[in-house]
Design an enzyme around this catalytic site. Structure first.
Site, short mmCIF file in Angstrom:
data_model
loop_
_atom_site.label_atom_id
_atom_site.label_comp_id
_atom_site.label_asym_id
_atom_site.label_seq_id
_atom_site.Cartn_x
_atom_site.Cartn_y
_atom_site.Cartn_z
N ARG A 182 41.83 87.24 77.42
CA ARG A 182 40.40 86.88 77.41
C ARG A 182 39.98 86.52 78.83
NH1 ARG A 182 42.80 84.14 73.01
NH2 ARG A 182 42.01 84.78 70.95
N LYS A 210 42.63 80.46 73.64
CA LYS A 210 41.58 80.01 72.73
C LYS A 210 42.19 79.51 71.43
CE LYS A 210 37.49 81.70 70.25
NZ LYS A 210 36.67 82.90 69.94
N HIS A 297 35.72 91.87 76.64
CA HIS A 297 36.24 91.84 75.27
C HIS A 297 36.46 93.25 74.73
CE1 HIS A 297 37.42 89.12 72.09
NE2 HIS A 297 36.86 89.93 71.20
N ARG A 300 39.75 94.18 75.88
CA ARG A 300 40.75 93.52 75.05
C ARG A 300 40.98 94.32 73.77
NH1 ARG A 300 43.08 88.44 73.69
NH2 ARG A 300 42.61 87.70 71.59
N HIS A 323 46.34 85.45 68.49
CA HIS A 323 45.56 85.24 67.27
C HIS A 323 46.28 84.29 66.33
CE1 HIS A 323 43.37 89.33 67.90
NE2 HIS A 323 42.71 88.33 68.44
N TYR A 332 41.21 94.50 65.44
CA TYR A 332 41.22 95.03 66.80
C TYR A 332 41.76 96.45 66.87
CZ TYR A 332 40.07 90.64 69.14
OH TYR A 332 39.42 89.53 69.59
#
Length: 358
Positions: A182, A210, A297, A300, A323, A332
């Site tokens: 990220r 995150k 993103h 990503r 994740h 994704y």
């Protein structure tokens, strides 16, 4: 010395004036903030939740414990009319639902004793916005487009008007492409976070990953696969030292600004916005079909999709991307997933075989 009188929600009292009602509302919100802090939620998440609760409270005709589903309907409809994104509306609805779950679970009895009101959950299955995950599907560019884009960008770095920022922005975007970092994770990397001694390729210590549901940073180790080890070695050996003498300081930022921090004698950390603008400008020049759509993103998503196509399993991708849930990772790689096509082809083969047997 005497002790002050401390009021709490369980104490018997009457709400005689509007000020008493406001104080009572404030106490409930403060108690919820304290509970979130006890659950180790981040200060940013707690602050955002308080702001949403107060925003909703301002839209009500009475105190927060009088809110109904109809009030939530109007609030969320107004949010849509104001142009807020689907994800923003869904996030606010989720925060309000958690707040009212807290109020009902802990303080329903106190509120009823003081006000005669039975608190209801204003966010239900009918007015809560559905998950925004599939509302904005991020389809990344093709392999050929990404390869051509980064090749042209790399060739332009040597002749750029300002070589160092150009090299830095190319390097950061390459990390998003190859490792799926990220942008904020990249910004917070320090020189010490590159550990070439770990694993076959070396690893990046992502300290500011995150966390899910506002639970603060979630650190992880990211193996420098997919050519990222050579990329990082190029950056540290050929470019980083040109920003300043802090290149040997392990606490110096891996992605520096051109400005120096006078207090610590090292480069300031670059922020996310200049790198977003640099990627957008590069896309406008060398990938015009993606002008305004190629974001960190999206790269990503491209990283996850391309690694899945190359044979990496979902569990490994989940760990790479950081994740919490495997179901997040599956979103994704939807572009590369061919299980529907394979199932359809297999069904046709079974049907043909039955006709042949008949």
């Amino acid at each position: 010395m005497s002790l002050a009188v401390v009021r709490n929600l369980s104490s018997a009292r009457a709400l005689r004036t509007p000020r008493d009602v406001e104080d009572f509302e404030q106490e409930i919100v403060d108690q919820y903030a304290l509970a979130m802090a006890a659950a180790n939620l981040s200060d940013e998440h707690i602050g955002n939740t308080r702001s949403v609760v107060f925003e909703f409270a301002r839209s009500l005709d009475g105190p927060i414990w009088t809110a109904s589903c109809n009030d939530a309907d109007h609030f969320l409809a107004d949010q849509r009319l104001a142009g807020h994104a689907h994800s923003t509306r869904a996030g606010k609805a989720g925060m309000l639902a958690c707040f009212y779950d807290f109020v009902i679970t802990r303080y329903q009895g106190d509120i009823h004793a003081l006000t005669g009101c039975v608190v209801e959950q204003p966010i239900d299955e009918y007015n809560r916005p559905r998950s925004p995950v599939y509302a904005d599907v991020r389809v990344p560019p093709s392999d050929a487009e990404v390869e051509a884009f980064f090749e042209q960008w790399r060739c332009s770095v040597a002749t750029a008007r300002k070589y160092l920022p150009a090299a830095r922005d190319y390097f950061a975007a390459s990390l998003w492409r190859r490792l799926g970092l990220r942008i904020n994770e990249s910004v917070m990397l320090d020189i010490r976070d590159w550990r070439p001694d770990l694993g076959r390729c070396g690893k990046l210590h992502v300290r500011h990953g995150k966390g899910s549901r506002g639970r603060g940073p979630k650190p992880r180790l990211v193996p420098a696969i997919n050519g990222a080890d050579r990329l990082i070695e190029w950056w540290l050996a050929d470019v980083r030292h040109q920003f300043g003498s802090d290149w040997s300081d392990p606490d110096a930022p891996l992605l520096p600004s051109e400005r120096m921090d006078p207090d610590f004698g090292r480069c300031l950390r670059i922020t996310a916005d200049p790198m977003r603008r640099s990627l957008a400008a590069a896309a406008g020049t060398w990938l015009p079909a993606w002008t305004g759509r190629l974001t960190p993103h999206v790269l990503r998503h491209y990283c996850a999709s391309s690694l899945y196509a190359a044979g990496m399993d979902l569990k490994a991708l989940q760990e790479l991307l950081g994740h919490e849930w495997l179901s997040t990772t599956t979103r994704y790689i939807h572009v590369r997933s061919e299980h529907i096509e394979r199932a359809w082809a297999e069904a046709n083969r079974r049907l043909e075989s039955r006709f042949e047997e008949g």
